[in-house]
Enzyme design. Structure first.
Site, short mmCIF file in Angstrom:
data_model
loop_
_atom_site.label_atom_id
_atom_site.label_comp_id
_atom_site.label_asym_id
_atom_site.label_seq_id
_atom_site.Cartn_x
_atom_site.Cartn_y
_atom_site.Cartn_z
N ASP A 63 5.90 20.47 12.66
CA ASP A 63 6.72 21.30 13.55
C ASP A 63 6.11 22.68 13.78
O ASP A 63 6.65 23.45 14.58
CB ASP A 63 8.14 21.47 12.97
CG ASP A 63 8.91 20.16 13.02
OD1 ASP A 63 9.98 20.09 12.41
OD2 ASP A 63 8.41 19.21 13.64
N CYS A 82 11.05 9.88 22.50
CA CYS A 82 11.17 11.24 23.07
C CYS A 82 9.76 11.69 23.43
O CYS A 82 8.80 10.94 23.31
CB CYS A 82 11.82 12.18 22.07
SG CYS A 82 10.72 12.62 20.73
N ARG A 120 9.39 7.27 17.95
CA ARG A 120 10.47 7.65 17.02
C ARG A 120 11.28 6.42 16.53
O ARG A 120 12.48 6.31 16.75
CB ARG A 120 11.40 8.67 17.65
CG ARG A 120 10.74 9.86 18.26
CD ARG A 120 9.97 10.75 17.31
NE ARG A 120 10.79 11.42 16.33
CZ ARG A 120 11.43 12.57 16.54
NH1 ARG A 120 11.40 13.11 17.72
NH2 ARG A 120 12.12 13.14 15.57
N ARG A 131 17.30 24.62 22.08
CA ARG A 131 17.72 23.60 21.12
C ARG A 131 17.44 24.05 19.69
O ARG A 131 18.14 23.65 18.77
CB ARG A 131 16.97 22.28 21.38
CG ARG A 131 17.32 21.63 22.71
CD ARG A 131 16.72 20.25 22.77
NE ARG A 131 17.00 19.54 21.52
CZ ARG A 131 16.30 18.49 21.11
NH1 ARG A 131 15.31 18.03 21.83
NH2 ARG A 131 16.60 17.88 19.98
N LYS A 171 17.86 24.77 11.42
CA LYS A 171 18.43 23.71 12.28
C LYS A 171 18.38 22.37 11.55
O LYS A 171 19.36 21.63 11.53
CB LYS A 171 17.63 23.62 13.57
CG LYS A 171 17.89 22.35 14.39
CD LYS A 171 17.12 22.28 15.67
CE LYS A 171 15.75 21.66 15.55
NZ LYS A 171 15.67 20.21 15.48
N ASN A 172 17.23 22.08 10.92
CA ASN A 172 17.03 20.74 10.35
C ASN A 172 17.70 20.54 9.00
O ASN A 172 17.58 19.48 8.39
CB ASN A 172 15.54 20.41 10.30
CG ASN A 172 14.99 20.17 11.69
OD1 ASN A 172 15.76 20.10 12.66
ND2 ASN A 172 13.68 20.08 11.82
C1 EPZ Z 1 12.52 15.15 11.19
O1 EPZ Z 1 12.48 14.15 12.18
C2 EPZ Z 1 12.71 16.46 11.94
N1 EPZ Z 1 13.98 16.44 12.66
C3 EPZ Z 1 11.55 16.66 12.91
O2 EPZ Z 1 11.73 17.92 13.53
C4 EPZ Z 1 10.24 16.70 12.11
O3 EPZ Z 1 9.15 16.83 13.00
C5 EPZ Z 1 10.11 15.40 11.31
O4 EPZ Z 1 11.27 15.21 10.47
C6 EPZ Z 1 8.87 15.41 10.41
O5 EPZ Z 1 8.96 16.49 9.53
C7 EPZ Z 1 15.10 16.80 11.98
O6 EPZ Z 1 15.08 17.10 10.81
C8 EPZ Z 1 16.38 16.80 12.78
P1 EPZ Z 1 10.41 11.35 10.26
P2 EPZ Z 1 12.49 12.57 11.75
O7 EPZ Z 1 11.38 10.21 10.10
O8 EPZ Z 1 13.36 12.40 10.56
C9 EPZ Z 1 7.88 7.57 11.50
C10 EPZ Z 1 11.99 19.41 15.31
O9 EPZ Z 1 11.15 19.86 16.09
N2 EPZ Z 1 9.13 6.82 11.27
O10 EPZ Z 1 10.06 12.14 9.04
O11 EPZ Z 1 12.80 11.78 12.96
C11 EPZ Z 1 7.99 8.51 12.70
O12 EPZ Z 1 7.67 7.81 13.90
C12 EPZ Z 1 11.96 17.94 14.95
O13 EPZ Z 1 12.88 20.08 14.74
C13 EPZ Z 1 9.08 5.44 11.25
O14 EPZ Z 1 8.02 4.83 11.42
O15 EPZ Z 1 10.98 12.35 11.35
C14 EPZ Z 1 6.95 9.54 12.37
O16 EPZ Z 1 5.67 9.06 12.71
C15 EPZ Z 1 10.91 17.18 15.74
N3 EPZ Z 1 10.23 4.74 11.03
C16 EPZ Z 1 7.03 9.66 10.85
O17 EPZ Z 1 7.67 8.45 10.41
C17 EPZ Z 1 11.42 5.37 10.81
O18 EPZ Z 1 12.45 4.68 10.60
C18 EPZ Z 1 7.86 10.84 10.33
O19 EPZ Z 1 9.10 10.81 10.99
C19 EPZ Z 1 11.47 6.78 10.85
C20 EPZ Z 1 10.30 7.49 11.07
#
Ligand code: EPZ
Length: 430
Positions: free
Chosen positions: A316, A126, A131, A408, A22-23
């Site tokens: 995840d 969420c 996020r 999802r 999915k990701n």
């Molecule tokens: C991706 O989300 C995945 N989603 C998530 O999977 C996964 O949990 C996550 O990466 C971590 O591996 C998809 O790929 C569609 P991040 P993403 O930006 O990109 C902080 C699932 O269940 N952050 O790596 O949103 C954030 O708050 C989903 O399939 C900032 O501070 O995750 C978090 O603490 C859930 N500022 C950390 O970084 C930003 O601009 C990692 O988030 C962006 C993120």
């Protein structure tokens, strides 16, 4: 709303197909915005999030055709999507769309790079956390975009196009890395992205961009070098297997007991998760067609882990591991370092008899002799499937409400598990 009912205690045996990730499918679909030519994606999983994103891309003017299911090479291979963004007719992504599927916010970079402008709703928080998207905006600003926030929307402009630059992320972010990589591919000049996320899905998108004509070095490392090009072409790309689905079903076999081959799975995509599973006493072996997971008798040993960006233990899979550890022989400690509220499954697992204490970002799981079936509620995608894993172990019947969360991210879950002997069925309501 549909519910899922499970009678626990059945072992899992046989084989189970792993779907496309999915990701990876989501950002790959978004990459179609970068070229007017046709991008063909194979092994696309049939998921609610994929269908939601398809609607959003069509709103931008993407022609999207799906080949009907083929008997060959396997009925379980995903669908083939043909995406053609010949003309982008709308550079906005409104709140009602983005709030339904957060990753649709990722259209921002490609729309800006291709059209010089974009107006995309902030995705909002969420169940698992606030996020934020500040790192996405930091990368695009570094590439020369003018960014304003207006009424909850990100308004981005780059009338003279984006310019290559150096982006040093202070924190690893999967989405921000995708945004920077896609935007830099069409920028004028060279870009270096430091502290880039190394998740395999980033590598899969990078490989697809290279097939489209992008010039990217350092794929798989935390430093990506991109030589911008004025135009990208179409390509054909196969979505890599879903490592989170793989880990989820591996934990399910460990929980229920049995011996299952996860067809299409690749050990190299989740070495840390498999290493943890071996520590609990489960057998893991690569086979010519996938990965074999077995636990026949023998108790589960407790573990101590913390979630980390790839190649660390994936956040995840945290809820799924916790479900498994509720029946370990001893006390496990699980620390969640990525998201600030990813323990929504704890209260629901407690309803099944689990003994879990929370202290800030750390859960202490005291293994119990048995779980007992009950009514439980799914709260987010990965928490939902942790309840399925617990239900496979619990005595008696477990009913999981709000399974739209499951749909999802897990394709044909009941079919895949009942195909290995689980007593699981979907109760369709209304
Ligand atoms: C991706 O989300 C995945 N989603 C998530 O999977 C996964 O949990 C996550 O990466 C971590 O591996 C998809 O790929 C569609 P991040 P993403 O930006 O990109 C902080 C699932 O269940 N952050 O790596 O949103 C954030 O708050 C989903 O399939 C900032 O501070 O995750 C978090 O603490 C859930 N500022 C950390 O970084 C930003 O601009 C990692 O988030 C962006 C993120």
């Amino acid at each position: 709303m549909d519910r899922i009912s499970i009678i626990g205690g059945k072992h899992l045996n046989g084989s189970l197909p792993i779907s496309g990730a999915k990701n990876a499918a989501l950002p790959l679909m978004i990459a179609s915005l970068l070229t007017p030519d046709r991008l063909t994606l194979k092994n696309v999983p049939n998921l609610a999030d994929v269908n939601t994103l398809a609607r959003i891309l069509r709103n931008h003017g993407v022609d999207l055709a799906v080949d009907g299911k083929r008997a060959e090479p396997s009925p379980y291979l995903g669908e083939t999507f043909h995406l053609t963004a010949r003309d982008i007719v709308d550079t906005t992504a409104p709140y009602e769309m983005v709030s339904r599927m957060r990753a649709s916010f990722w259209v921002l970079g490609p729309l800006l790079a291709r059209c010089g402008e974009a107006r995309v709703s902030m995705p909002g928080g969420c169940a698992i956390g606030t996020r934020p998207v500040d790192l996405h905006l930091m990368g695009l600003k570094a590439l020369g975009a003018e960014i304003d926030i207006d009424g909850g929307n990100v308004v981005a402009k780059a009338p003279r196009g984006l310019r290559g630059t150096r982006i040093a992320f202070p924190k690893v972010s999967v989405g921000a890395t995708h945004a920077a990589l896609m935007a830099a591919s069409l920028a004028k000049g060279d870009t270096v992205i430091e502290n880039a996320a190394r998740e395999p899905e980033i590598g899969d998108v990078a490989e697809c961009l290279i097939k489209m004509g992008a010039k990217i070095e350092g794929v798989g490392s935390s430093t990506l070098q991109v030589q911008g090009t004025p135009r990208l072409e179409g390509a054909v790309h196969t979505v890599l297997p879903d490592r989170i689905e793989t880990g989820t079903y591996a934990f399910a076999v460990a929980a229920a007991g049995g011996d299952v081959e996860l067809r299409g799975a690749r050990i190299g995509l989740l070495e840390r998760a498999f290493a943890v599973l071996k520590q609990t006493g489960v057998t893991i072996a690569q086979t010519p067609h996938g990965v074999r997971v077995a636990r026949n008798g023998g108790n589960l040993k407790p573990i101590t882990i913390e979630t980390q960006p790839f190649p660390g233990f994936p956040t995840d899979l945290q809820a799924q591991l916790m479900a498994l550890m509720t029946r370990a022989e001893g006390t496990s400690v699980i620390r969640e370092t990525i998201f600030e509220n990813r323990f929504m499954h704890v209260q629901e697992l407690a309803r099944l008899g689990a003994d879990i204490q929370l202290q800030g970002d750390t859960a202490t799981v005291n293994g119990v002799k048995a779980l007992r079936g009950a009514q439980v509620m799914a709260t987010d995608l990965r928490a939902s499937v942790s309840l399925v894993i617990a239900g496979l172990m619990a005595e008696g019947k477990t009913t999981i409400n709000r399974v739209y969360h499951l749909d999802r991210g897990f394709e044909r879950l009941e079919e895949k598990l009942s195909g290995c002997g689980a007593a699981i069925e979907r109760l369709v309501s209304g």
